[in-house]
Every structure is written in C-alpha cells, then in structure tokens.
Design a protein around this motif. Structure first.
Motif, PDB file in Angstrom:
ATOM      1  N   ILE A 125       0.862  -1.180   0.000  1.00  0.00           N
ATOM      2  CA  ILE A 125       0.000   0.000   0.000  1.00  0.00           C
ATOM      3  C   ILE A 125       0.899   1.229   0.000  1.00  0.00           C
ATOM      4  O   ILE A 125       1.870   1.297   0.763  1.00  0.00           O
ATOM      5  N   THR A 126       0.591   2.189  -0.866  1.00  0.00           N
ATOM      6  CA  THR A 126       1.359   3.430  -0.940  1.00  0.00           C
ATOM      7  C   THR A 126       0.485   4.592  -0.498  1.00  0.00           C
ATOM      8  O   THR A 126      -0.651   4.731  -0.970  1.00  0.00           O
ATOM      9  N   LEU A 127       1.003   5.409   0.411  1.00  0.00           N
ATOM     10  CA  LEU A 127       0.341   6.642   0.840  1.00  0.00           C
ATOM     11  C   LEU A 127       1.097   7.807   0.219  1.00  0.00           C
ATOM     12  O   LEU A 127       2.274   8.003   0.501  1.00  0.00           O
ATOM     13  N   LYS A 128       0.416   8.566  -0.623  1.00  0.00           N
ATOM     14  CA  LYS A 128       1.068   9.600  -1.421  1.00  0.00           C
ATOM     15  C   LYS A 128       0.337  10.928  -1.247  1.00  0.00           C
ATOM     16  O   LYS A 128      -0.894  10.976  -1.266  1.00  0.00           O
ATOM     17  N   THR A 129       1.082  12.012  -1.076  1.00  0.00           N
ATOM     18  CA  THR A 129       0.473  13.342  -0.973  1.00  0.00           C
ATOM     19  C   THR A 129       1.090  14.283  -1.997  1.00  0.00           C
ATOM     20  O   THR A 129       2.282  14.225  -2.250  1.00  0.00           O
ATOM     21  N   ARG A 130       0.244  15.114  -2.561  1.00  0.00           N
ATOM     22  CA  ARG A 130       0.695  16.121  -3.521  1.00  0.00           C
ATOM     23  C   ARG A 130      -0.218  17.342  -3.432  1.00  0.00           C
ATOM     24  O   ARG A 130      -1.351  17.251  -2.952  1.00  0.00           O
ATOM     25  N   ALA A 131       0.263  18.466  -3.931  1.00  0.00           N
ATOM     26  CA  ALA A 131      -0.552  19.670  -4.073  1.00  0.00           C
ATOM     27  C   ALA A 131      -0.896  19.848  -5.546  1.00  0.00           C
ATOM     28  O   ALA A 131      -0.070  19.570  -6.416  1.00  0.00           O
ATOM     29  N   GLN A 132      -2.111  20.295  -5.819  1.00  0.00           N
ATOM     30  CA  GLN A 132      -2.527  20.584  -7.188  1.00  0.00           C
ATOM     31  C   GLN A 132      -3.113  21.981  -7.234  1.00  0.00           C
ATOM     32  O   GLN A 132      -3.941  22.348  -6.393  1.00  0.00           O
ATOM     33  N   ARG A 133      -2.677  22.743  -8.224  1.00  0.00           N
ATOM     34  CA  ARG A 133      -3.099  24.136  -8.336  1.00  0.00           C
ATOM     35  C   ARG A 133      -4.165  24.300  -9.412  1.00  0.00           C
ATOM     36  O   ARG A 133      -4.213  23.563 -10.378  1.00  0.00           O
ATOM     37  N   HIS A 151     -10.508  25.708  -7.332  1.00  0.00           N
ATOM     38  CA  HIS A 151      -9.741  26.100  -6.157  1.00  0.00           C
ATOM     39  C   HIS A 151      -8.299  26.409  -6.563  1.00  0.00           C
ATOM     40  O   HIS A 151      -7.732  25.727  -7.414  1.00  0.00           O
ATOM     41  N   ARG A 152      -7.735  27.402  -5.915  1.00  0.00           N
ATOM     42  CA  ARG A 152      -6.340  27.761  -6.223  1.00  0.00           C
ATOM     43  C   ARG A 152      -5.381  26.648  -5.806  1.00  0.00           C
ATOM     44  O   ARG A 152      -4.400  26.381  -6.491  1.00  0.00           O
ATOM     45  N   LEU A 153      -5.677  26.016  -4.680  1.00  0.00           N
ATOM     46  CA  LEU A 153      -4.762  24.997  -4.161  1.00  0.00           C
ATOM     47  C   LEU A 153      -5.562  23.874  -3.511  1.00  0.00           C
ATOM     48  O   LEU A 153      -6.433  24.126  -2.684  1.00  0.00           O
ATOM     49  N   VAL A 154      -5.250  22.658  -3.909  1.00  0.00           N
ATOM     50  CA  VAL A 154      -5.962  21.477  -3.409  1.00  0.00           C
ATOM     51  C   VAL A 154      -4.945  20.449  -2.939  1.00  0.00           C
ATOM     52  O   VAL A 154      -3.916  20.221  -3.592  1.00  0.00           O
ATOM     53  N   LEU A 155      -5.227  19.853  -1.796  1.00  0.00           N
ATOM     54  CA  LEU A 155      -4.425  18.747  -1.285  1.00  0.00           C
ATOM     55  C   LEU A 155      -4.957  17.437  -1.867  1.00  0.00           C
ATOM     56  O   LEU A 155      -6.159  17.179  -1.832  1.00  0.00           O
ATOM     57  N   ARG A 156      -4.057  16.634  -2.410  1.00  0.00           N
ATOM     58  CA  ARG A 156      -4.432  15.329  -2.945  1.00  0.00           C
ATOM     59  C   ARG A 156      -3.717  14.235  -2.156  1.00  0.00           C
ATOM     60  O   ARG A 156      -2.496  14.251  -2.021  1.00  0.00           O
ATOM     61  N   VAL A 157      -4.504  13.300  -1.638  1.00  0.00           N
ATOM     62  CA  VAL A 157      -3.970  12.131  -0.947  1.00  0.00           C
ATOM     63  C   VAL A 157      -4.356  10.895  -1.756  1.00  0.00           C
ATOM     64  O   VAL A 157      -5.539  10.635  -1.966  1.00  0.00           O
ATOM     65  N   ASP A 158      -3.364  10.164  -2.232  1.00  0.00           N
ATOM     66  CA  ASP A 158      -3.598   8.926  -2.977  1.00  0.00           C
ATOM     67  C   ASP A 158      -3.308   7.730  -2.078  1.00  0.00           C
ATOM     68  O   ASP A 158      -2.240   7.666  -1.450  1.00  0.00           O
ATOM     69  N   ILE A 159      -4.252   6.796  -2.029  1.00  0.00           N
ATOM     70  CA  ILE A 159      -4.064   5.530  -1.321  1.00  0.00           C
ATOM     71  C   ILE A 159      -4.066   4.443  -2.388  1.00  0.00           C
ATOM     72  O   ILE A 159      -5.092   4.171  -3.011  1.00  0.00           O
ATOM     73  N   ILE A 160      -2.901   3.858  -2.631  1.00  0.00           N
ATOM     74  CA  ILE A 160      -2.695   2.968  -3.779  1.00  0.00           C
ATOM     75  C   ILE A 160      -2.360   1.567  -3.272  1.00  0.00           C
ATOM     76  O   ILE A 160      -1.511   1.408  -2.391  1.00  0.00           O
ATOM     77  N   ASP A 161      -3.019   0.576  -3.838  1.00  0.00           N
ATOM     78  CA  ASP A 161      -2.649  -0.806  -3.514  1.00  0.00           C
ATOM     79  C   ASP A 161      -2.469  -1.591  -4.804  1.00  0.00           C
ATOM     80  O   ASP A 161      -3.016  -1.231  -5.853  1.00  0.00           O
TER      81      ASP A 161
END
Length: 365
Positions: free
Chosen positions: A270-278, A287-297
């Motif tokens: 399982i991968t826990l990944k965070t990124r920002a998207q503008r 939205h100007r700025l969004v938090l993205r959390v990916d939960i990958i298996d």
C-alpha cells in the motif's frame, strides 16, 4: 478582410490545438496550444512523422484512417480518444481530421484537437456529488425507520426474559436483544457522526502516520506500506479524528483486499502519497490549491460492475464487507467541500482524496 499573416495570428492564439500534416503524414505546423497539449516544442516536432508525436492509443488504425482521408478527402471525427503525452500521461480529447486541398499542391491534413479531460471530470464529479446527496438522504431515512421499532423489540425481549420460567429459554431472548443492538449500531453508522467537527489546524501527514501505524499492527507483517509524501504541503483546517477515520476506512479496505487476494503475485503493498494541485476543479468549483492524498494498492482491483457505485452505502465487493466504510469516508470528505475518486484495474487501485486548502479563493466556473 484578414490577410494571411492575420490568419496565422488567429491560429497562434486559438485554445484549440491545431496540427498540419503533409502527404507523407509528417508534421509541418502546430500552434502553441498543440505544443502544450502534446508536450512537445515546435522546433523539435516539425518535420517528424506524425506517429512520433501523436500517440493515439488505437495505434495504426488511426494512421490508416488519416491516410485514407488524404486519398478520399473524407473527414472523420473521433470522440473521447486517448492520446499518450510524453510517452506516459494520457489525455482524453475529441479530434477532427480534414483534408486541405490547394490547387497544384499535394493534399494536406488539418487536425483539430479539443482536450475534454476537465469537462468529463466536472461532469463525473457533479454526478458523484449529486448521487451522494440523494443516497445520503435516502439512507438516513431508512436508518431512522430501522431505529424506531428496535427500542420496542429490545424492551419486549427484556420483559419476556424476566417472565420466562425456564432460564434455558432466556438464550433466545438474549439473541433477540443482541441482534437488536447490532441493528441499532448499524443504523447509527448509517446516520453518521452526531457531534460537530473539532476544527483545528492539522498536518495531513500526522493523520497518515496514525493510519499507517494502525494498519501495520493489523497487517502483522503481511503487507508493506510505502510513504511518498510532499512535506512542503501547508496545513489545513479540519477535525483530525474525522480525516483519520476517512483514510482508515479506505486503507483498511485495501489491506483486506490484499489479504483476500489468493492470486497476488507481487509482494502486497500500500502506498500513501500526498501532492498539491493548483487551479484544480472539484465539481463545479475551482480552487487555487488542493491537497491530494492517494491511497494505492497493488491488489486484485475493483470489479468493473461496482466501480460506479462503490461509494453507495451497502455496496461492497467483499463477502465480509459492510458496504459503509467508503460511503462514510465520502461523507466526511464532503464536509470539507472535498471529494474522493477511484480508479482501478488489476494490480493497481487508487483512491484519491481531494481537499481544498484555500476555500476562500474558490470560484464558480
């Protein structure tokens, strides 16, 4: 009337990608919008075979159609085509191919491309949000109707247990009481949290680390969890317990799917990944700025017939699942004007949580 240089100026400022191809299917012109869409510079692309720049996932069949258009001058349009950009990323587009005939000159092809990823995404997200609201109201109504008679059933069973002369018969009334309690707990979960969120400034990685520690204990060494964090992400305002619950529901499902996958070939992960998207759109709000959390298996994937309804209550692909975890997670994220999306295939399932970081800068589109 516009002179030729003015026509070229119009092409240079179009938001539609435009390509010009010669009789050998080699690129002779592309406007700036095409450069951006195809992630290629004009100086490198001009003179190259179209097949090296324009990667339609249909491959040779599209090139055959273009060659046929050169011969017959019959245009064609392809809807929701998938182009591979820079060899890795796919974009969804509509494109039209038409023949350009100039006296005493070989035929050429004009290709107009309109990217529609964003439009499709807005439509899909608005559908998810609308369905979620309707389903939530329906489920809450059903939950209330379930709870109303349960108190009477439980109370009657308790009175009956006191009146029974034989203690052996009380086993049956105890079953009634326990099942009534189980249904009440189920109805409470369907109704969702009763307390107001405890809003505070939090770091999403603290929530993820809490979930990671809980899952590692439950996994007992059977599944590895990989971190892929963007540590520069700003804090957000939310109830940490609620976000932990939402992330835990998704990650717990991933763990169970990996454990139950008898055909698992690669080491379960399982991968826990965070990124920002503008400049990111959620539903119809940008939205100007969004938090993205990916939960990958890397498990078996979600069956195709369930993917569109996976966030509905009581929908599950596992025999042991309650069908409430994802619905509750979606409900929690929606409280913060966010959204959860899912993409799945065999060997990779990705649940993406989108949370606005600057709600004050959101604007209607």
């Amino acid at each position: 009337m516009l002179n030729p240089p003015s026509y070229k100026l119009l092409l240079e400022h179009l938001t539609t990608a435009v390509l010009l191809v010669d009789e050998h299917l080699c690129l002779t012109y592309l406007n700036p919008s095409a450069e951006m869409l195809l992630a290629v510079s004009r100086s490198r692309a001009v003179g190259q075979p179209l097949a090296q720049i324009f990667f339609d996932t249909d491959g040779d069949s599209t090139l055959h159609k273009m060659a046929n258009t050169l011969k017959t001058a019959h245009p064609f349009t392809k809807r929701e085509a998938r182009l591979r950009v820079a060899g890795i990323q796919e974009v969804v587009v509509d494109y039209t191919v038409a023949s350009l005939l100039t006296p005493n000159q070989p035929p050429e092809l004009l290709i107009e491309i309109q990217q529609i990823d964003r439009l499709l995404r807005i439509s899909r997200e608005e559908s998810i949000l609308s369905n979620h609201q309707v389903t939530k109201q329906l489920v809450r109504g059903v939950a209330h109707e379930i709870k109303n008679p349960l108190g009477g059933i439980r109370g009657a069973a308790q009175l009956l247990a006191r009146a029974l002369p034989d203690n052996n018969l009380k086993e049956y009334t105890q079953i009634i009481i326990e099942e009534a309690d189980r249904l009440r707990n189920l109805a409470d979960r369907m109704l969702g949290p009763r307390k107001l969120p405890d809003l505070q400034s939090i770091n999403i990685h603290e929530c993820l680390e809490r979930v990671r520690s809980l899952i590692l204990v439950e996994a007992e060494g059977e599944v590895s969890i990989v971190r892929d964090y963007d540590l520069s992400l700003p804090e957000l305002t939310a109830d940490p317990d609620q976000l932990i619950q939402a992330i835990l529901n998704i990650t717990g499902n991933a763990l169970q799917a990996l454990r139950e996958n008898v055909k698992q070939q690669l080491p379960p992960m399982i991968t826990l990944k965070t990124r920002a998207q503008r400049q990111f759109t959620i539903g119809s709000v940008r939205h100007r700025l969004v938090l993205r959390v990916d939960i990958i298996d890397n498990g078996p994937g979600i069956p195709a017939h369930l993917i569109d309804t996976i966030f509905y209550p009581m929908v599950t692909g596992r025999a042991s699942g309650s069908g409430l975890g994802l619905a509750i997670a979606q409900d929690i994220v929606h409280l913060y004007h966010g959204l959860i999306e899912c993409e799945s295939r065999v060997g990779q399932t990705v649940f993406s949580i989108f949370l606005p970081l600057e709600n004050g800068h959101a604007s209607k589109r």
